[in-house]
Design a protein around this motif. Sequence first.
Motif, PDB file in Angstrom:
ATOM      1  N   GLY A   1       0.893  -1.286   0.060  1.00  0.00           N
ATOM      2  CA  GLY A   1       0.048   0.024   0.072  1.00  0.00           C
ATOM      3  C   GLY A   1       0.667   1.328  -0.065  1.00  0.00           C
ATOM      4  N   GLU A   2       2.182   1.100  -0.066  1.00  0.00           N
ATOM      5  CA  GLU A   2       2.877   2.092  -0.004  1.00  0.00           C
ATOM      6  C   GLU A   2       3.954   2.218  -0.987  1.00  0.00           C
ATOM      7  N   ALA A   3       4.441   3.181  -1.716  1.00  0.00           N
ATOM      8  CA  ALA A   3       5.300   3.246  -2.746  1.00  0.00           C
ATOM      9  C   ALA A   3       6.820   2.883  -2.300  1.00  0.00           C
ATOM     10  N   VAL A   4       7.708   2.480  -3.214  1.00  0.00           N
ATOM     11  CA  VAL A   4       9.123   2.163  -2.895  1.00  0.00           C
ATOM     12  C   VAL A   4       9.728   3.469  -2.427  1.00  0.00           C
ATOM     13  N   ARG A   5      10.666   3.322  -1.666  1.00  0.00           N
ATOM     14  CA  ARG A   5      11.550   4.547  -1.423  1.00  0.00           C
ATOM     15  C   ARG A   5      12.769   4.723  -2.022  1.00  0.00           C
ATOM     16  N   LEU A   6      12.675   6.026  -2.677  1.00  0.00           N
ATOM     17  CA  LEU A   6      13.617   6.274  -3.435  1.00  0.00           C
ATOM     18  C   LEU A   6      15.175   6.228  -2.865  1.00  0.00           C
ATOM     19  N   GLU A   7      15.282   6.810  -1.683  1.00  0.00           N
ATOM     20  CA  GLU A   7      16.564   6.772  -0.948  1.00  0.00           C
ATOM     21  C   GLU A   7      16.973   5.309  -0.714  1.00  0.00           C
ATOM     22  N   GLU A   8      15.883   4.282  -0.459  1.00  0.00           N
ATOM     23  CA  GLU A   8      16.433   3.004  -0.019  1.00  0.00           C
ATOM     24  C   GLU A   8      16.793   2.215  -1.362  1.00  0.00           C
ATOM     25  N   VAL A   9      16.203   2.650  -2.493  1.00  0.00           N
ATOM     26  CA  VAL A   9      16.772   2.005  -3.843  1.00  0.00           C
ATOM     27  C   VAL A   9      18.001   2.657  -4.247  1.00  0.00           C
ATOM     28  N   GLU A  10      18.390   3.884  -3.845  1.00  0.00           N
ATOM     29  CA  GLU A  10      19.598   4.542  -4.105  1.00  0.00           C
ATOM     30  C   GLU A  10      20.636   3.856  -3.222  1.00  0.00           C
ATOM     31  N   LYS A  11      20.341   3.658  -2.115  1.00  0.00           N
ATOM     32  CA  LYS A  11      21.260   3.028  -1.071  1.00  0.00           C
ATOM     33  C   LYS A  11      21.727   1.523  -1.601  1.00  0.00           C
TER      34      LYS A  11
ATOM     35  N   LEU B   1      21.706   0.441  -4.649  1.00  0.00           N
ATOM     36  CA  LEU B   1      22.342   0.737  -5.831  1.00  0.00           C
ATOM     37  C   LEU B   1      24.000   0.855  -5.775  1.00  0.00           C
ATOM     38  N   ARG B   2      23.996   1.648  -4.672  1.00  0.00           N
ATOM     39  CA  ARG B   2      25.527   2.340  -4.367  1.00  0.00           C
ATOM     40  C   ARG B   2      26.162   1.009  -3.534  1.00  0.00           C
ATOM     41  N   GLU B   3      25.541   0.556  -2.824  1.00  0.00           N
ATOM     42  CA  GLU B   3      26.273  -0.439  -1.947  1.00  0.00           C
ATOM     43  C   GLU B   3      26.629  -1.765  -2.874  1.00  0.00           C
ATOM     44  N   HIS B   4      25.625  -2.074  -3.496  1.00  0.00           N
ATOM     45  CA  HIS B   4      25.942  -3.383  -4.473  1.00  0.00           C
ATOM     46  C   HIS B   4      26.223  -3.330  -5.836  1.00  0.00           C
TER      47      HIS B   4
END
Length: 350
Positions: free
Chosen positions: A84-94, A96-99
Amino acid sequence: MDPAVFALNARIQANLKVLYGAAADAFTALVAGTGSLGMETGFANLIEPGDTVVVATNGSFGDRMVEMCERYGAQVITVRAPIGEAVRLEEVEKALREHNPKMVSVVHGETSTGVLNPAPEIARMAQDMGILVTVDAVTTAGMMPYEMEKWGIDYAYTGSQKCLSAPPGVAPVAVSARAMEVVKNRKTPVTLWYSDFLGLQAYWDHKDYHHTVPVQLHYALDAALAAALKEGLEVRAQHASELSVAVARTLETIGFSHFVKNPRERLPSVLSLRLPEGLNDAQVRGALREKGISITGGLDATRGMIWRLGLMGEAARVEHYLRFMRTLNEILGHKHLENTLQENLSAVHA
């Protein structure tokens, strides 16, 4: 293999580039299957065993992406958001940068919950990092302007029966030139022979035989696609948005409420509403079906909790929802829903 079919296919390819906002050098085609084959085709072509893939998921179809990626041997990093909530852009960015993955995948409009995810923002971010981007456009392409080239999407797909209202059985896809280069440079053959991009391209672009295509479905898709583009994607988006708001406001008068709390995260083409206290989901939907109206309930965790009202393609017409309200009046013993919808439509349009 008839010349008339190749001419038809060329027209479809050109119109798909308009639908997706794809670059001139993108490869567009129909794969002979439903939207789920469109999803799998991207992973089959772009993933090799051991590749790292980030999947942003908040529903059944995001979870399906995870399963498919795992089956093709990817190391999957999952970024989850609550149902019921959108994925968080900042969590996706984290992630992508980490992996530093080969690819990131996201469902633009999560069909199972009616949530609109920030796919354009994720794609732009990933493109800047040199990461491939796969986006499920099943409930968005055809009902709103889609900017594949501008956003930086490498692979997009939908199902013919969704926003285009064509018969199910073909999945319109678009592949960036960058993604095609990735396929050409694979170390291993594409596991799914039937939907190998290079084999499909040989048929669609070079008129070489690959497999027997469902010609009747090509003609149907061509007509539906032309009708959508003639009406205009901006016009269709406005119709869906206005009708979605008006329907929600109308049903709120009898106890329905938005399942997606944040208005900015609501998917206009799939209106997700929480059921009123005491309403028997199966019984009421069964009664509607007996009168020729099909309403979809929840999936998985939302089963029996929500209704998902389609506002895609030809379903996003006022006359259908006026009939729905009139029939719901009869079933539930109300008298006002049809008139209330008309009033809300006038208010929203004004």
